[in-house]
Design an enzyme around this catalytic site. Structure first.
Site, mmCIF file in Angstrom:
data_model
loop_
_atom_site.group_PDB
_atom_site.id
_atom_site.type_symbol
_atom_site.label_atom_id
_atom_site.label_comp_id
_atom_site.label_asym_id
_atom_site.label_seq_id
_atom_site.Cartn_x
_atom_site.Cartn_y
_atom_site.Cartn_z
ATOM 1 N N GLU B 60 0.820 -1.212 0.000
ATOM 2 C CA GLU B 60 0.000 0.000 0.000
ATOM 3 C C GLU B 60 0.851 1.258 0.000
ATOM 4 O O GLU B 60 0.516 2.245 -0.653
ATOM 5 C CB GLU B 60 -0.954 0.008 1.195
ATOM 6 C CG GLU B 60 -2.051 -1.056 1.127
ATOM 7 C CD GLU B 60 -1.572 -2.454 1.495
ATOM 8 O OE1 GLU B 60 -0.434 -2.596 1.997
ATOM 9 O OE2 GLU B 60 -2.337 -3.420 1.280
ATOM 10 N N HIS B 130 -11.773 -5.715 8.861
ATOM 11 C CA HIS B 130 -12.492 -5.510 7.602
ATOM 12 C C HIS B 130 -13.702 -4.613 7.841
ATOM 13 O O HIS B 130 -14.683 -4.709 7.123
ATOM 14 C CB HIS B 130 -12.937 -6.851 7.004
ATOM 15 C CG HIS B 130 -11.804 -7.711 6.557
ATOM 16 N ND1 HIS B 130 -11.115 -8.527 7.402
ATOM 17 C CD2 HIS B 130 -11.210 -7.859 5.346
ATOM 18 C CE1 HIS B 130 -10.154 -9.148 6.737
ATOM 19 N NE2 HIS B 130 -10.185 -8.760 5.500
HETATM 20 C C1 LIG Z 1 -1.929 -4.825 4.387
HETATM 21 C C2 LIG Z 1 -2.934 -5.684 3.700
HETATM 22 N N1 LIG Z 1 -3.281 -5.408 2.424
HETATM 23 C C3 LIG Z 1 -4.221 -6.147 1.793
HETATM 24 C C4 LIG Z 1 -4.817 -7.190 2.436
HETATM 25 C C5 LIG Z 1 -5.901 -8.015 1.720
HETATM 26 N N2 LIG Z 1 -5.384 -9.344 1.397
HETATM 27 C C6 LIG Z 1 -5.638 -10.404 2.206
HETATM 28 S S1 LIG Z 1 -4.887 -11.774 1.677
HETATM 29 C C7 LIG Z 1 -4.181 -11.023 0.360
HETATM 30 C C8 LIG Z 1 -3.281 -11.788 -0.565
HETATM 31 C C9 LIG Z 1 -2.077 -12.363 0.131
HETATM 32 O O1 LIG Z 1 -1.297 -13.126 -0.746
HETATM 33 P P1 LIG Z 1 -0.008 -13.917 -0.272
HETATM 34 O O2 LIG Z 1 0.772 -13.117 0.706
HETATM 35 O O3 LIG Z 1 0.729 -14.351 -1.476
HETATM 36 O O4 LIG Z 1 -0.550 -15.170 0.524
HETATM 37 P P2 LIG Z 1 -1.555 -16.334 0.062
HETATM 38 O O5 LIG Z 1 -2.950 -15.817 0.231
HETATM 39 O O6 LIG Z 1 -1.228 -16.651 -1.339
HETATM 40 O O7 LIG Z 1 -1.331 -17.489 0.979
HETATM 41 C C10 LIG Z 1 -4.590 -9.677 0.326
HETATM 42 C C11 LIG Z 1 -4.209 -8.715 -0.727
HETATM 43 C C12 LIG Z 1 -4.431 -7.449 3.767
HETATM 44 N N3 LIG Z 1 -4.967 -8.460 4.473
HETATM 45 N N4 LIG Z 1 -3.481 -6.690 4.367
#
Ligand SMILES: Cc1ncc(C[n+]2csc(CCOP(=O)(O)OP(=O)(O)O)c2C)c(N)n1
Lengths: 400, 325
Positions: B60, B130
């Site tokens: 972000e 959320h």
């Molecule tokens: C700071 C932040 N930004 C956005 C989100 C929303 N979000 C939740 S899970 C996710 C994707 C995470 O991907 P990754 O780290 O590759 O882990 P995976 O889900 O593939 O296990 C996002 C964008 C969040 N939880 N926290």
């Protein structure tokens, strides 16, 4: 220690390629030249059983979510070897700071199905007191830090926690899990830099499962994965086949030795695939093909370890069938119990904001209680916790 | 006139803005081919290409830092932060950079083209992370504009205005209404004014002020009050920074009573700012203390969300207390 040269030479990461460590082939046999890790029968069985239990819990809870019994769920499917393999290589008192998709590690540590369910249903027995969404587990007893949704925040915290462990001299380390997506956050970079500067016994464990929600790793970073970043921070690093539980176990065992014996951080990148949807709110058919998923389904990490165990005579088809049956029943029975339990009491709204409830919070709660007494039907959970009668037919509206 | 939900109205506004001006660029986590986790940017990549609508890495502070630079260059970035709860990694870029670009450079440079869109608010069983309503952190920041729509019609008109506004705008989208709020939305291009409140319903006994998803709740409370013979004037602020104190004061001169409602915690919440200002302007006209109906001074809960949220019954009780003061 730089060497001076007199012709410009631009270097790129392509000059360093990082190999992938694996021990078991898809048939569950050791690759030529591979040596078996020091993993005893009972330990190997515990590892596999945690993987199996995680798979079954995930399947059942996803189904429960689809039936509307659960508001939300996230699966670990496809990544059980990476997660459980890593946990199995730790001392059970080492700290784990996870992202959210690592229920396998908690399963390995012995979090009971009851404990999982209480959190998932946010009932009165949930350690988190019904404040966080499903899958935000935590256990002080099992040295598993409570999950926080903001991504990557746990990574620098792991560096700090491990620094404290180093000062305490208790011979423990911290392992923090994160996704390849979360590794884009500033927190990741801060964590690695501080860990290497301050020589901290922390293991940074990246689950590279190819996707961050819909974003494929090719749109997440331009480099060859997360592993090469360790070079910039002068850190030990290994990339491992994340679907090979033995390789993950061995890599993490050695990483732990480096961490606790040399007080050095280590980065592990486990290459795997997120077989399921990102979460119960996601539909991966919008951004990837079934064919792509099938390729990975054929590399199921459970099967690979299971075959190896069977060949060693440490596991059998009968045991597999009866374990599956027992686990399924336990999950269902436990779920029914957890669903029926009461919600956390109304007072839990204001506790734990501070160590002691402030007068302002107490005033706000008292006012809320007066309001709920007036309109019990509009707040069935609050009313129940105040022992007020609620008209079950009239949950949304209050009497005016 | 077509009917749209709030997401469709937002998507439609982005489509119009991108079609009209090729400097408009949309990006953020998952906004590309997927169209964003809520689908606000659906089909934009298909229509305008990967250079103008794309996924960013998951960072972000990077998204907003990048957007600041892009806006300083003269482009018109519309950056999405996936949930307002995750805007805080970008807090420094927004509060210290976005908001102060014009001021610190003596107007040599500005990031006026920037719009930051983010879903916010509770009522969706999202728990701590959320559901937050972080508006007050940003209304304390001179140099930003903070805008909140309450229905699809507003969502389109205010978003188009935000994108074309000469100042950076933080555009908070009440996610509870994304699919729930449905209404008529003109197909053509139109804008609603930033900085002006809207009087939704006139009344003589008490003024009720809110924004976003709270307006629905306030409307229900006003109906309950109406049944008791209390005539409420209902005002949607629409813009929180700079906010329209004149319209609110005008109303309070008439009604002599004011209730402000928001989901965010009470202490330090934006209702406090409104109460203080109106108390200064309307002191001699007030017939009861200005009251605030808000979330509790706690993080956002999950299971007890209904108990936590300011709803129509809590507002109705506040109306009764104010009228019977
Ligand atoms: C700071 C932040 N930004 C956005 C989100 C929303 N979000 C939740 S899970 C996710 C994707 C995470 O991907 P990754 O780290 O590759 O882990 P995976 O889900 O593939 O296990 C996002 C964008 C969040 N939880 N926290």
């Amino acid at each position: 220690m730089t060497e001076y040269v007199h012709q410009p030479r631009f270097m790129t990461g392509d000059e360093f390629s990082i190999d992938t460590f694996c021990l078991l082939n898809p048939e569950g046999e050791l690759y030529q030249g591979a040596s078996e890790p020091a993993l005893e029968r009972d330990h190997a069985r515990r590892l596999y059983q945690a993987m199996l239990a995680t798979r079954i819990l995930d399947e059942r809870m996803m189904a429960a979510q689809r039936q509307g019994r659960l508001s939300f769920y996230m699966q670990c499917t496809g990544e059980e070897a990476a997660v459980v393999g890593a946990a199995a290589a730790l001392d059970d008192a080492d700290m784990i700071m996870a992202q959210y998709r690592e229920q396998g590690a908690l399963m390995y540590r012995g979090f009971s199905i009851d404990e999982f369910m209480n959190q998932l249903f946010g009932n009165e027995l949930d350690y988190g007191k019904g404040r966080q969404m499903p899958i935000h587990y935590g256990s002080r007893k099992l040295h598993y830090m409570t999950i926080s949704s903001p991504l990557a925040t746990q990574i620098p915290q792991a560096t700090g926690y491990a620094y404290g462990q180093k000062l305490a001299g208790d011979g423990h380390c911290t392992l923090t899990f994160f996704g390849e997506g979360a590794a884009s956050e500033g927190d990741f970079h801060a964590a690695l830099n501080m860990a290497s500067v301050h020589q901290v016994p922390v293991i940074f464990f990246c689950r590279n499962n190819g996707y961050a929600i819909s974003t494929p790793s090719t749109e997440q970073f331009a480099a060859d994965g997360i592993a090469p970043r360790a070079f910039g921070y002068h850190m030990h690093v290994i990339r491992v086949d994340g679907n090979d539980a033995l390789a993950v176990f061995e890599a993490t065992t050695q990483a732990r030795k480096i961490a606790v014996e040399q007080n050095q951080p280590v980065l592990i990148e486990a290459m795997s695939y997120r077989l399921a949807a990102h979460s119960s709110s996601d539909d991966p058919s919008g951004y990837r093909s079934k064919d792509e998923e099938e390729v990975w389904r054929a590399k199921d990490p459970l099967l690979r370890l299971q075959k190896w165990l069977v060949k060693k005579g440490w596991w059998s088809d009968e045991e597999e069938a009866s374990q599956q049956e027992t686990l399924r029943r336990e999950v269902l029975d436990t779920m029914k119990r957890a669903e029926k339990r009461s919600s956390p009491p109304l007072d839990s709204l204001i506790s734990d904001v501070y160590a002691d409830v402030t007068p302002a919070l107490q005033r706000q709660l008292d006012q809320l209680k007066r309001h709920i007494r007036r309109y019990p039907d509009a707040y069935p959970k609050g009313a129940k916790s105040l022992d007020l009668d609620v008209d079950p037919a009239n949950h949304s509206q209050g009497e005016v | 006139m077509p009917t749209m939900n709030m997401l469709q109205a937002i998507n439609n506004a982005l489509d119009i803005a991108m079609a009209e001006d090729e400097k408009v660029i949309c990006f953020g986590e998952d906004v590309g081919v997927f169209g964003g986790v809520f689908r606000a940017t659906s089909h934009l990549q298909e229509k305008y290409g990967k250079a103008r609508c794309f996924n960013t890495p998951l960072v972000e502070q990077g998204i907003i830092g990048f957007a600041n630079g892009l806006a300083a260059q003269g482009s018109v970035p519309v950056a999405e932060i996936q949930f307002a709860d995750y805007i805080f990694p970008a807090f420094d870029q927004i509060v210290n950079e976005t908001a102060k670009f014009r001021y610190r450079s003596g107007d040599l440079f500005n990031v006026g083209g920037l719009t930051i869109r983010t879903p916010y608010g509770g009522g969706i069983a999202g728990g701590l992370y959320h559901s937050q309503s972080p508006e007050a952190y940003f209304t304390h920041t001179p140099g930003l504009k903070v805008v909140v729509p309450r229905n699809p019609y507003q969502a389109k008109g205010l978003l188009l205005a935000a994108i074309r506004d000469p100042d950076p705008v933080l555009y908070l989208e009440p996610k509870r209404l994304y699919r729930a709020a449905v209404g008529d939305v003109p197909e053509e291009d139109y804008q609603l004014p930033i900085g002006e409140a809207e009087v939704i319903k006139e009344g003589s006994d008490i003024t009720l002020v809110g924004w976003g998803a709270q307006m629905e709740v306030i409307g229900k409370a006003a109906e309950l009050a109406e049944e008791q013979g209390i005539a409420c004037e209902v005002i949607d602020l629409r813009t929180l920074l700079p906010w329209d104190a004149d319209t609110v004061a005008e109303s309070v001169f008439k009604t002599g009573r004011l209730i402000v409602s928001h989901e965010a915690p009470l202490t330090g919440g934006f209702a406090g700012e409104i109460a203080a200002t109106i108390q200064e302007r309307c002191f001699l006209y007030l017939e009861s203390p200005i009251s605030r109906v808000t979330g509790l001074d706690t993080p956002f809960p999950l299971v007890l969300e209904k108990e936590y949220l300011p709803d129509h019954l809590k507002i109705f009780e506040a109306i009764r207390e104010s009228v019977n003061f």
